[in-house]
Design an enzyme around this catalytic site. Structure first.
Site, PDB file in Angstrom:
ATOM      1  N   ARG A  72       0.883  -1.184   0.000  1.00 42.00           N
ATOM      2  CA  ARG A  72       0.000   0.000   0.000  1.00 42.00           C
ATOM      3  C   ARG A  72       0.911   1.222   0.000  1.00 42.00           C
ATOM      4  NH1 ARG A  72      -5.416   1.139   3.429  1.00 42.00           N
ATOM      5  NH2 ARG A  72      -6.087  -0.326   1.810  1.00 42.00           N
ATOM      6  N   HIS A 125      -7.328   0.843  -6.589  1.00 35.23           N
ATOM      7  CA  HIS A 125      -7.520  -0.072  -5.447  1.00 35.23           C
ATOM      8  C   HIS A 125      -8.164  -1.362  -5.974  1.00 35.23           C
ATOM      9  CE1 HIS A 125      -7.764  -1.464  -1.485  1.00 35.23           C
ATOM     10  NE2 HIS A 125      -8.659  -0.682  -0.951  1.00 35.23           N
ATOM     11  N   GLN A 164      -9.986  -4.060  -3.771  1.00 36.90           N
ATOM     12  CA  GLN A 164     -11.323  -3.636  -3.347  1.00 36.90           C
ATOM     13  C   GLN A 164     -12.345  -3.973  -4.435  1.00 36.90           C
ATOM     14  OE1 GLN A 164     -12.271  -2.061  -0.316  1.00 36.90           O
ATOM     15  NE2 GLN A 164     -14.268  -2.615  -1.121  1.00 36.90           N
ATOM     16  N   ASP A 197     -17.451   6.787  -1.584  1.00 38.68           N
ATOM     17  CA  ASP A 197     -16.201   6.639  -0.818  1.00 38.68           C
ATOM     18  C   ASP A 197     -15.942   7.975  -0.129  1.00 38.68           C
ATOM     19  OD1 ASP A 197     -13.722   5.797   0.158  1.00 38.68           O
ATOM     20  OD2 ASP A 197     -12.675   6.030  -1.758  1.00 38.68           O
ATOM     21  N   CYS A 222     -16.477   1.223   0.350  1.00 39.14           N
ATOM     22  CA  CYS A 222     -15.304   0.378   0.622  1.00 39.14           C
ATOM     23  C   CYS A 222     -14.910   0.392   2.091  1.00 39.14           C
ATOM     24  CB  CYS A 222     -14.138   0.858  -0.234  1.00 39.14           C
ATOM     25  SG  CYS A 222     -13.739   2.593   0.044  1.00 39.14           S
ATOM     26  N   ARG A 282     -13.363  -9.166   0.946  1.00 37.17           N
ATOM     27  CA  ARG A 282     -11.939  -8.861   0.731  1.00 37.17           C
ATOM     28  C   ARG A 282     -11.120 -10.119   0.981  1.00 37.17           C
ATOM     29  NH1 ARG A 282     -10.200  -3.607   0.988  1.00 37.17           N
ATOM     30  NH2 ARG A 282      -8.291  -4.583   0.242  1.00 37.17           N
TER      31      ARG A 282
HETATM   32  N1   CP Z   1     -11.328  -0.661   2.150  1.00 38.92           N
HETATM   33  C1   CP Z   1     -10.069  -0.736   2.583  1.00 38.92           C
HETATM   34  O1   CP Z   1      -9.114  -0.883   1.822  1.00 38.92           O
HETATM   35  O2   CP Z   1      -9.928  -0.645   3.938  1.00 38.92           O
HETATM   36  P1   CP Z   1      -8.569  -0.420   4.728  1.00 38.92           P
HETATM   37  O3   CP Z   1      -8.059   0.945   4.357  1.00 38.92           O
HETATM   38  O4   CP Z   1      -8.950  -0.493   6.178  1.00 38.92           O
HETATM   39  O5   CP Z   1      -7.599  -1.478   4.342  1.00 38.92           O
HETATM   40  N1  NVA Z   2     -10.107   6.472  -1.275  1.00 35.50           N
HETATM   41  C1  NVA Z   2      -9.738   5.989   0.038  1.00 35.50           C
HETATM   42  C2  NVA Z   2      -9.934   4.522   0.128  1.00 35.50           C
HETATM   43  C3  NVA Z   2      -9.605   3.897   1.443  1.00 35.50           C
HETATM   44  C4  NVA Z   2      -9.791   2.412   1.456  1.00 35.50           C
HETATM   45  C5  NVA Z   2      -8.288   6.371   0.311  1.00 35.50           C
HETATM   46  O1  NVA Z   2      -7.454   6.258  -0.589  1.00 35.50           O
HETATM   47  O2  NVA Z   2      -7.999   6.792   1.423  1.00 35.50           O
END
Ligand code: CP
Ligand code: NVA
Length: 307
Positions: free
Chosen positions: A104, A132, A135, A226, A266, A294
């Site tokens: 990440r 993502h 997701q 989101d 998400c 997930r």
């Molecule tokens: N939806 C998602 O990716 O959640 P986290 O940021 O908690 O991993």
């Molecule tokens: N768009 C959000 C998604 C988190 C799972 C972010 O990038 O923070």
């Protein structure tokens, strides 16, 4: 599949097969050690490198690797600081020890850089600023469970044209859905994503962009939103809150969709901003199914990449 940096690393057939495998893994989960996949990752090491916070992605990958018989290695994010050593060296070290790394990070280009310099390492995108994809796998699994197929369905995404939106559009278009995306001016999906969506679009699929959220959700089969401020954009919170004020998914907005339309997010969610408490807590909300899936979708991905 060597890397999973984007839904675009799949094609409609492989995406469908992955979702079928995810459904089987979900069904067989209670077999525990007796499941036919319980030892698929025996002797394999999967690194976890998170430069942003995570609940769902971190926990589901950790459990997923272990349920497949593999080993998880936590890699602290501070090793990625450029003043410590170049990212290329981090990648070439990891390639000597582990089979895959779940990452990440910020720019998607960091993922492609790592994939290029360490071609033996399997890289999985656990969220970047741009995409993502993990997701989107869980989101499609959730919709398949409810509808059997997403072909011909109308999915409305309302909010920021961000990473979650991009991967949702990629996946939904690949599976033949029609996607409506409503964003304020200045927060649209990048042109590149719109072009990619057109390229992968299956028969019957389409993408229509709106600025009016009410026009976008009319007759939708599902409404997705989101956060307005993604991780790394915190300094823009006040400005974004103003820009997105009209984009909250609440009961008025849900009433414009088809009867029985689903609400998707998400998570993490900010109640009172992008979604009202009533909607996220209502029976049409599938947010915890998405979160559960997930685990199953990512296990299917790990089996496909590492078996
Ligand atoms: N939806 C998602 O990716 O959640 P986290 O940021 O908690 O991993
Ligand atoms: N768009 C959000 C998604 C988190 C799972 C972010 O990038 O923070």
């Amino acid at each position: 599949m060597q890397n999973f940096l984007s839904i675009l690393d799949l094609d409609p057939d492989r995406l469908t097969k992955l979702l079928e495998s995810a459904a089987r893994l979900k069904r067989d989960r209670d077999q525990g050690m007796k499941a036919s996949t319980a030892a698929v990752l025996n002797g394999k090491h999967v690194g976890m490198l998170f430069e942003k916070p995570s609940l769902r992605t971190r926990v589901t990958f950790t459990i997923g690797v272990r349920e497949l018989g593999g080993d998880v290695v936590e890699i602290p994010a501070d090793v990625m600081h450029a003043d410590r050593e170049p990212i290329q060296d981090v990648a070439r070290n990891l390639e000597r020890w582990v089979d895959a790394v779940v990452i990440r990070t910020f720019g998607q280009d960091r993922l492609t850089q790592i994939a290029e310099i360490a071609p033996k390492l399997h890289i999985i995108n656990a969220l970047s600023n741009e995409e993502h994809p993990c997701q989107a796998l869980a989101d499609m699994q959730t919709l398949f469970e409810r509808w059997g197929s997403v072909a011909g369905k109308r999915i409305a995404y309302v909010g920021d044209g961000n990473n979650v939106c991009a991967s949702l559009v990629h996946a939904a278009m690949m599976l033949g859905a029609h996607v409506h995306v409503a964003t304020p001016k200045g927060f649209e999906l990048p042109d590149e994503v719109v072009d990619q969506a057109a390229e992968v679009s299956q028969q019957g699929a389409g993408l229509t962009e709106f600025t009016d959220p009410k026009a976008a959700v009319r007759d939708a089969d599902a409404i997705y939103t989101d956060v307005w401020t993604s991780m790394g954009q915190e300094v823009e919170y006040t400005e974004r809150k103003k820009a997105f004020r009209r984009y909250q998914i609440n009961e008025t907005m849900m009433a414009l969709a088809r009867p029985g339309a689903l609400f998707m997010h998400c998570l993490p969610a900010h109640r009172g901003d992008e979604v009202s408490d009533e909607v996220i807590e209502s029976p049409i909300s599938v947010v915890f199914d998405q979160a559960e899936n997930r685990l199953h979708a990512q296990k299917a991905l790990l089996v496909e990449m590492l078996r």
